[in-house]
Motif scaffolding. Structure first.
Motif, mmCIF file in Angstrom:
data_model
loop_
_atom_site.group_PDB
_atom_site.id
_atom_site.type_symbol
_atom_site.label_atom_id
_atom_site.label_comp_id
_atom_site.label_asym_id
_atom_site.label_seq_id
_atom_site.Cartn_x
_atom_site.Cartn_y
_atom_site.Cartn_z
ATOM 1 N N MET A 94 0.830 -1.206 0.000
ATOM 2 C CA MET A 94 0.000 0.000 0.000
ATOM 3 C C MET A 94 0.864 1.256 0.000
ATOM 4 O O MET A 94 0.558 2.240 -0.680
ATOM 5 C CB MET A 94 -0.926 -0.012 1.211
ATOM 6 N N THR A 166 -5.408 -4.405 -2.859
ATOM 7 C CA THR A 166 -5.342 -2.963 -3.112
ATOM 8 C C THR A 166 -4.540 -2.671 -4.372
ATOM 9 O O THR A 166 -4.950 -1.871 -5.220
ATOM 10 C CB THR A 166 -4.721 -2.241 -1.908
ATOM 11 N N GLY A 291 -6.975 -0.528 4.591
ATOM 12 C CA GLY A 291 -7.797 -0.621 3.393
ATOM 13 C C GLY A 291 -9.284 -0.548 3.681
ATOM 14 O O GLY A 291 -10.048 0.064 2.935
ATOM 15 N N VAL A 418 0.386 5.179 4.839
ATOM 16 C CA VAL A 418 -0.909 4.729 4.321
ATOM 17 C C VAL A 418 -2.058 5.470 4.992
ATOM 18 O O VAL A 418 -2.965 5.996 4.321
ATOM 19 C CB VAL A 418 -1.056 3.207 4.506
ATOM 20 N N ILE A 428 -6.145 4.877 -0.483
ATOM 21 C CA ILE A 428 -6.041 3.438 -0.217
ATOM 22 C C ILE A 428 -7.391 2.866 0.175
ATOM 23 O O ILE A 428 -7.751 1.751 -0.233
ATOM 24 C CB ILE A 428 -4.967 3.157 0.850
#
Length: 451
Positions: A94, A166, A291, A418, A428
């Motif tokens: 990510m 992702t 996520g 992230v 994300i």
């Protein structure tokens, strides 16, 4: 483009935006506000760049994966410099997307790294499609996390799978090269036998070993960092589990909803099955939600935005109250999670406080506590910049014990770029949530979104 050039560009861009905005401003108050925003954006760019570098320049070279730890003093008591981590590499996947989108690397460079990682994963040890916690980065052979933890680790695998999904959603399906890479990632995802890890029961088990089978006997129940494992298990198109595994196992037939009040805030869910601790270390509010978007997310047990925001605020309130009178604590110096400490790796939380602050706890909480997290970021990069190195803030420190080490852990550095990106753009979250399997899995378990 080297590190120094990129950093100079980031600072120059921020300064240019600030000067232009001030020239357009008609009042000093507006100019001050623009200046503050520019400075804050520059800091966010910088910390994202540095923490991204853990997974770029700091990666293990053969696999492209994330090293479990990186010690700038080059002291490794367990001789594990080249041990790589599955879960931390999921966070790193990510972070690589963040790096591409923020211009730290080119898309071509990112695709090459994704391909190297998939090349490694296709050949590395796995067990019923489930990856171990650790591998030897040079050979792809499992490296035992503990004596009996020498096989599949479903929790760490889930963190890796979330990263793979992702990236899969990020790749351009109209580009032949990227489409093929997406298909290879999809195969890795579909090979994970979540159903194997139920043992035929309505709960998921954390570990399985080819040598010790189910002897670890860790059935995952009650709220912690593992929600994403249950969501992915329900979402799998090939090895899905029945909703009863979530409701009877994870949610303990509804007992998970037995919350309490701590520092004047509701904990929303029962954070521990086995003891009376009111909240866990703060990584519980991060790992599953790199996520999985918690904004508006609810099921019959709780409101997941309220859960995570209150969790972060409780940690902040604890630092402000500072009942143990630890040196350095305050509104701009806070955050407790599992990290290094004077006693080795330890789980830090308000009711088990060793006087150790872990920057990832506050910085990865930006979506929940933007003002409090920004105060911590500014403090680190101005008054405490000796606590920041090549890959961003060091893992942990204690002013009270005068304890500082220039060392990093993948699972602590990964959430920083992230979650900051989720705070800034939602990138994300948007990518992971666009996976059709995830939407179906959430619906299957009774989750829904409400404004």
């Amino acid at each position: 483009m080297n590190k120094r050039t990129i950093l100079q560009c980031l600072m120059a861009m921020a300064l240019g935006a600030f000067l232009w905005a001030c020239s357009q401003s008609k009042g000093s108050q507006q100019a001050d506000s623009i200046k503050t925003q520019s400075e804050e954006d520059s800091l966010l760019n910088l910390v994202q760049y540095q923490t991204f570098q853990y997974f770029w320049n700091g990666a293990e070279p053969n696999s492209g994966m994330a090293r479990e730890r990186y010690h700038m003093d080059d002291i490794y008591p367990s001789h594990d410099k080249d041990i790589i981590t599955s879960g931390g590499s999921g966070f790193g996947l990510m972070a690589l997307i963040v790096g591409i989108e923020r211009g730290f690397i080119t898309r071509e460079e990112g695709i090459e790294r994704f391909e190297k990682i998939v090349d490694f994963l296709e050949k590395a040890d796995s067990f019923h499609g489930v990856f171990p916690h650790w591998w030897d980065g040079k050979t792809g052979k499992v490296s035992a996390f503990s004596k009996k933890d020498d096989g599949g680790d479903l929790v760490e695998t889930s963190f890796l799978a979330a990263g793979l999904l992702t990236v899969r959603q990020y790749l351009d399906k109209n580009d032949k090269r990227e489409k093929q890479l997406a298909e290879r990632m999809n195969t890795l995802w579909e090979n994970i036998e979540f159903d194997w890890h139920t043992k035929g029961e309505n709960v998921l088990y954390w570990h399985w070993s080819p040598n010790y089978e189910w002897e670890m006997n860790f059935d995952v129940r009650g709220y912690n960092e593992c929600l994403i494992m249950y969501v992915l298990a329900a979402s799998s198109p090939t090895h899905s589990v029945d909703p009863a595994v979530y409701h009877e196992g994870w949610a303990m037939n509804g007992a998970i909803a037995n919350d309490t009040t701590y520092y004047g805030l509701e904990t929303v869910l029962n954070h521990y099955e086995t003891n009376d601790s009111p909240v866990g270390p703060l990584f519980w509010a991060h790992y599953s939600y790199l996520g999985l978007n918690p904004k508006g997310l609810k099921d019959k047990y709780g409101d997941y935005w309220k859960l995570n925001r209150n969790h972060a605020l409780i940690h902040h309130k604890h630092a402000v109250a500072n009942p143990n009178e630890f040196k350095g604590y305050g509104p701009d110096m806070w955050g407790f999670t599992s990290s290094y400490s004077m006693r080795g790796y330890a789980g830090h939380r308000p009711d088990r406080d060793l006087g150790v602050i872990s920057p990832t706890a506050a910085l990865s909480s930006f979506p929940y506590t933007p003002e409090e997290s920004m105060a911590m970021l500014k403090k680190l990069y101005t008054e405490a910049d000796s606590l920041v190195g090549e890959f961003g803030p060091y893992d942990a420190f204690s002013f009270h014990e005068n304890w500082y080490l220039p060392r990093y852990l993948a699972i602590d550095q990964g959430p920083i770029p992230v979650m900051i990106e989720n705070y800034r753009s939602g990138l994300i979250w948007d990518l992971f949530m666009s996976a059709p399997e995830i939407q179906q899995g959430l619906k299957k378990l009774g989750f829904y979104y409400e404004d």
